[in-house]
Design an enzyme around this catalytic site. Structure first.
Site, PDB file in Angstrom:
ATOM      1  N   ALA A  13       1.049   1.037   1.392  1.00  0.00           N
ATOM      2  CA  ALA A  13       2.385   0.524   1.025  1.00  0.00           C
ATOM      3  C   ALA A  13       2.954  -0.427   2.065  1.00  0.00           C
ATOM      4  O   ALA A  13       4.048  -0.962   1.887  1.00  0.00           O
ATOM      5  CB  ALA A  13       3.351   1.691   0.816  1.00  0.00           C
ATOM      6  N   ASN A  89      -3.753   2.859  -3.716  1.00  0.00           N
ATOM      7  CA  ASN A  89      -3.824   1.401  -3.565  1.00  0.00           C
ATOM      8  C   ASN A  89      -4.500   0.960  -2.264  1.00  0.00           C
ATOM      9  O   ASN A  89      -5.049  -0.139  -2.215  1.00  0.00           O
ATOM     10  CB  ASN A  89      -2.389   0.835  -3.640  1.00  0.00           C
ATOM     11  CG  ASN A  89      -2.309  -0.577  -3.107  1.00  0.00           C
ATOM     12  OD1 ASN A  89      -2.640  -1.538  -3.809  1.00  0.00           O
ATOM     13  ND2 ASN A  89      -1.895  -0.732  -1.848  1.00  0.00           N
ATOM     14  N   SER A 141     -10.419  -3.292  -9.046  1.00  0.00           N
ATOM     15  CA  SER A 141     -10.556  -4.752  -8.884  1.00  0.00           C
ATOM     16  C   SER A 141     -11.472  -5.291  -9.969  1.00  0.00           C
ATOM     17  O   SER A 141     -12.342  -4.566 -10.472  1.00  0.00           O
ATOM     18  CB  SER A 141     -11.188  -5.040  -7.517  1.00  0.00           C
ATOM     19  OG  SER A 141     -11.623  -6.385  -7.454  1.00  0.00           O
ATOM     20  N   TYR A 154     -17.795  -3.072  -1.754  1.00  0.00           N
ATOM     21  CA  TYR A 154     -16.459  -3.122  -2.357  1.00  0.00           C
ATOM     22  C   TYR A 154     -16.539  -2.932  -3.873  1.00  0.00           C
ATOM     23  O   TYR A 154     -15.811  -2.114  -4.456  1.00  0.00           O
ATOM     24  CB  TYR A 154     -15.831  -4.476  -2.012  1.00  0.00           C
ATOM     25  CG  TYR A 154     -14.416  -4.673  -2.495  1.00  0.00           C
ATOM     26  CD1 TYR A 154     -13.344  -4.085  -1.842  1.00  0.00           C
ATOM     27  CD2 TYR A 154     -14.141  -5.485  -3.608  1.00  0.00           C
ATOM     28  CE1 TYR A 154     -12.038  -4.286  -2.278  1.00  0.00           C
ATOM     29  CE2 TYR A 154     -12.841  -5.687  -4.039  1.00  0.00           C
ATOM     30  CZ  TYR A 154     -11.794  -5.089  -3.367  1.00  0.00           C
ATOM     31  OH  TYR A 154     -10.513  -5.283  -3.806  1.00  0.00           O
TER      32      TYR A 154
HETATM   33  P1  NDP Z   1      -3.785  -5.816   2.123  1.00  0.00           P
HETATM   34  O1  NDP Z   1      -4.952  -5.993   3.021  1.00  0.00           O
HETATM   35  O2  NDP Z   1      -2.717  -6.838   2.082  1.00  0.00           O
HETATM   36  O3  NDP Z   1      -3.082  -4.390   2.456  1.00  0.00           O
HETATM   37  C1  NDP Z   1      -3.867  -3.230   2.491  1.00  0.00           C
HETATM   38  C2  NDP Z   1      -2.985  -2.019   2.732  1.00  0.00           C
HETATM   39  O4  NDP Z   1      -3.860  -0.871   2.752  1.00  0.00           O
HETATM   40  C3  NDP Z   1      -2.273  -2.056   4.074  1.00  0.00           C
HETATM   41  O5  NDP Z   1      -0.984  -1.512   3.963  1.00  0.00           O
HETATM   42  C4  NDP Z   1      -3.146  -1.162   4.960  1.00  0.00           C
HETATM   43  O6  NDP Z   1      -2.455  -0.487   5.984  1.00  0.00           O
HETATM   44  C5  NDP Z   1      -3.644  -0.147   3.945  1.00  0.00           C
HETATM   45  N1  NDP Z   1      -4.878   0.487   4.399  1.00  0.00           N
HETATM   46  C6  NDP Z   1      -6.089  -0.086   4.569  1.00  0.00           C
HETATM   47  N2  NDP Z   1      -6.966   0.822   5.045  1.00  0.00           N
HETATM   48  C7  NDP Z   1      -6.292   1.986   5.150  1.00  0.00           C
HETATM   49  C8  NDP Z   1      -6.625   3.288   5.625  1.00  0.00           C
HETATM   50  N3  NDP Z   1      -7.858   3.592   6.031  1.00  0.00           N
HETATM   51  N4  NDP Z   1      -5.677   4.247   5.628  1.00  0.00           N
HETATM   52  C9  NDP Z   1      -4.417   3.952   5.204  1.00  0.00           C
HETATM   53  N5  NDP Z   1      -4.028   2.752   4.767  1.00  0.00           N
HETATM   54  C10 NDP Z   1      -4.957   1.775   4.761  1.00  0.00           C
HETATM   55  O7  NDP Z   1      -4.416  -5.552   0.682  1.00  0.00           O
HETATM   56  P2  NDP Z   1      -3.911  -5.986  -0.785  1.00  0.00           P
HETATM   57  O8  NDP Z   1      -2.478  -5.690  -0.918  1.00  0.00           O
HETATM   58  O9  NDP Z   1      -4.428  -7.324  -1.071  1.00  0.00           O
HETATM   59  O10 NDP Z   1      -4.773  -4.975  -1.686  1.00  0.00           O
HETATM   60  C11 NDP Z   1      -4.271  -3.723  -2.141  1.00  0.00           C
HETATM   61  C12 NDP Z   1      -5.296  -3.104  -3.067  1.00  0.00           C
HETATM   62  O11 NDP Z   1      -5.547  -3.989  -4.147  1.00  0.00           O
HETATM   63  C13 NDP Z   1      -6.649  -2.845  -2.407  1.00  0.00           C
HETATM   64  O12 NDP Z   1      -7.187  -1.642  -2.878  1.00  0.00           O
HETATM   65  C14 NDP Z   1      -7.477  -4.006  -2.866  1.00  0.00           C
HETATM   66  O13 NDP Z   1      -8.847  -3.683  -2.901  1.00  0.00           O
HETATM   67  C15 NDP Z   1      -6.929  -4.232  -4.259  1.00  0.00           C
HETATM   68  N6  NDP Z   1      -7.174  -5.575  -4.755  1.00  0.00           N
HETATM   69  C16 NDP Z   1      -6.642  -6.668  -4.119  1.00  0.00           C
HETATM   70  C17 NDP Z   1      -6.892  -7.934  -4.609  1.00  0.00           C
HETATM   71  C18 NDP Z   1      -6.334  -9.169  -3.975  1.00  0.00           C
HETATM   72  O14 NDP Z   1      -6.679 -10.273  -4.444  1.00  0.00           O
HETATM   73  N7  NDP Z   1      -5.488  -9.088  -2.968  1.00  0.00           N
HETATM   74  C19 NDP Z   1      -7.757  -8.128  -5.773  1.00  0.00           C
HETATM   75  C20 NDP Z   1      -8.253  -6.914  -6.359  1.00  0.00           C
HETATM   76  C21 NDP Z   1      -7.959  -5.704  -5.863  1.00  0.00           C
HETATM   77  P3  NDP Z   1      -1.805  -1.277   7.251  1.00  0.00           P
HETATM   78  O15 NDP Z   1      -0.732  -2.148   6.681  1.00  0.00           O
HETATM   79  O16 NDP Z   1      -1.252  -0.197   8.110  1.00  0.00           O
HETATM   80  O17 NDP Z   1      -2.915  -2.032   7.880  1.00  0.00           O
END
Ligand code: NDP
Length: 246
Positions: A13, A89, A141, A154
């Protein structure tokens, strides 16, 4: 407001899509539990929600750590009495062609994207089942639907989330818990900010709606799936990608 008195947990989030989902669910009246890896990140989302009149709290943890998830789930239930809505997410990419993909990069992605969903559901499905109402939305995705060169880890994790979604939908339906997935295409977040101009152009060529998506495009779909209006929808994958995969 359709989610008044609901408690919603959103992983990842802190930024991007997860942040937009947390904000949207809070606008609909839910108390949002914001989870991400760093406290700075999920804490700032919760702070912004609270400052704009909503209700949110934050907790930093690694979703790939099963015992950290179990402990957090227990404390959320103790504190709020329930978690009505779970949005899986949080996700990462560690791209590379299979011949060069390290075992570490394989396991990191599978554990963060897929095993995390198992940990949350394992700890939250029972309390949800007891109250005979629940919503689970897994953010998968288009890579999980059609595959993508350079993303074996992935795409496998995201395809796994679809199998999990459909299975849980069948197992939990009798308790009035719906389980659906949303499959974003290319959305403008930190995850896609590294794309060079040439790749962006190539991607845009394959998107009939001729734009990359915004995090709010995904948040709207999630909001609908969490609402009462979506009460007869379960086991589905909603693709939100500007028409890229049909
Ligand atoms: P971002 O990289 O912008 O954000 C990812 C978020 O996930 C961050 O808040 C991060 O935490 C958190 N996170 C990652 N690893 C962990 C962990 N091990 N434990 C807890 N929190 C974690 O990603 P997006 O918003 O782009 O993507 C969100 C979801 O949507 C993902 O699952 C992605 O695979 C999916 N998605 C995204 C697409 C895109 O084009 N952007 C396309 C298709 C799917 P922190 O902020 O603390 O680093």
């Amino acid at each position: 407001m359709s989610l008044e008195n609901r408690v919603a947990l959103v992983t990842g989030a802190g930024r991007g899509i997860g942040r937009a989902i947390a904000e949207k669910l809070s606008q609909e009246g839910a108390h949002v539990l914001c989870v991400s890896r760093s406290e700075d990140s999920c804490g700032s989302t919760a702070e912004e929600i609270n400052n704009s009149g909503g209700k949110a709290s934050s907790r930093a943890l690694d979703v790939s750590d099963g015992s950290a998830v179990a402990e957090a789930a227990k404390s959320f239930i103790n504190e709020h009495g329930k978690v009505d809505i779970l949005i899986n997410n949080a996700g990462i990419t560690r791209d590379g062609l299979i011949l060069r993909m390290s075992s570490e990069n394989w396991h990191d992605v599978i554990n963060t994207n897929l095993s995390s969903c198992y940990y949350w559901v394992k700890n939250l499905a029972h309390p949800m089942a007891r109250q005979r109402w629940g919503r689970i939305v897994n953010i998968t995705s288009v890579s999980g639907l059609v595959g993508n060169a350079g993303q074996a880890n992935y795409a496998s994790s995201k395809a796994g989330m679809i199998g999990l979604t459909k299975t849980l939908a069948k197992e939990l339906a009798s308790r009035q818990i719906t389980v659906n997935a949303v499959a974003p295409g290319f959305i403008e977040t930190d995850m896609t900010s590294g794309l060079d101009e040439k790749t962006r152009e190539l991607i845009l060529k394959n998107i009939p709606l001729k734009r990359l998506g915004q995090p709010s495009d995904i948040a709207h779909a999630v909001d609908f799936l969490c609402s009462e209006r979506a009460g007869y929808i379960t086991g589905q994958v909603f693709t939100v990608d500007g028409g890229m995969v049909m």
